[in-house]
Design a protein around this motif. Structure first.
Motif: not given
Length: 253
Positions: A121-127, A140-152
């Motif tokens: 889930t992410s939330l764009d400002w224009r819905g 390789a046992g690591r985990r990242i998240i890329h959150c785009g340009d989301t709002q809270w």
């Protein structure tokens, strides 16, 4: 295989771009090279955007179709073996643009070589006018998240329960005030530095990496927050999380 074939390498690229490598697998998220389509709203970038290498074997994920995250000119030059992962609702538009779109539903994992990628889930400002996701990448046992340009938004805790904790959370920090296409509210349409840190804490991230700031500023249509890096570091320090301020092209992991 050498030991390096089992190591996850992560670099921050320009703006919201991230490169992830493991063995022979190379993945780009929201790579940006061409700024001309952005200039009418976001202005001329403060520095040249570095070229993005896309050799054979490169795969891409996009969070949404805003042109600062979906650089069609760059993606059109991908090799024939490349894929462009996206949320299922926008796959028809990506395919219509001539790209090899691979649709995924929220929470649906997919393997790319030694990596597993899952949209969340992410939330764009224009819905609903612009569908957006964040991407969870594991390897390789690591985990990242890329959150785009989301709002809270309120789904951080569910993402953490389903996919966390994270070694690194890449978060937008410019808290931009946008005034175009009829939108005139004096409310940030991406997370502020403080909100970005709080999101990373909720996600259970060890390190929070700032992105999506410091390149565009075009009053009155596109106005970033002041003192972004100082506020970001201060908020992270108060919450006991490592703040990563990383230049274009430099490693994060």
């Amino acid at each position: 295989m050498t030991n390096d074939d089992h190591t996850l390498h992560v670099r921050r690229l320009a703006w919201a771009g991230v490169e992830i490598r493991i063995g022979a697998t190379r993945l780009l998220i929201d790579p940006l090279e061409h700024a001309a389509p952005l200039e009418p709203v976001m202005g001329v970038p403060k520095r040249p955007l570095p070229a993005v290498d896309t050799p054979s074997g490169t795969h891409v994920l996009i969070t949404h179709l805003h042109p600062d995250h979906y650089d069609h000119e760059l993606l059109a030059g991908l090799a024939d073996d490349a894929t462009v992962g996206c949320h299922a609702p926008i796959a028809p538009q990506v395919r219509a643009a001539g790209l090899n779109a691979i649709p995924q539903e929220l929470g649906e994992p997919r393997s790319i070589g030694l990596l597993t990628v899952t949209p969340v889930t992410s939330l764009d400002w224009r819905g609903n006018d612009c569908d957006q996701v964040a991407w969870v990448v594991e390897g390789a046992g690591r985990r990242i998240i890329h959150c785009g340009d989301t709002q809270w938004h309120g789904s951080w805790w569910q993402i953490a329960r389903d996919h966390g904790p994270f070694d690194v959370a890449f978060v937008p920090v410019n808290g931009v005030i946008a005034r175009f296409e009829g939108y005139t509210a004096d409310v940030p349409v991406t997370m502020t530095p403080e909100q970005a840190v709080e999101a990373a804490v909720a996600l259970g991230a060890t390190t929070v990496c700032a992105m999506h700031y410091g390149l565009f500023h075009n009053p009155p249509t596109y106005v970033e927050q002041d003192d972004i890096e100082q506020r970001f570091r201060r908020a992270a320090g108060q919450r006991g999380i490592t703040a990563a301020i990383v230049a274009d092209g430099q490693p994060v992991l």
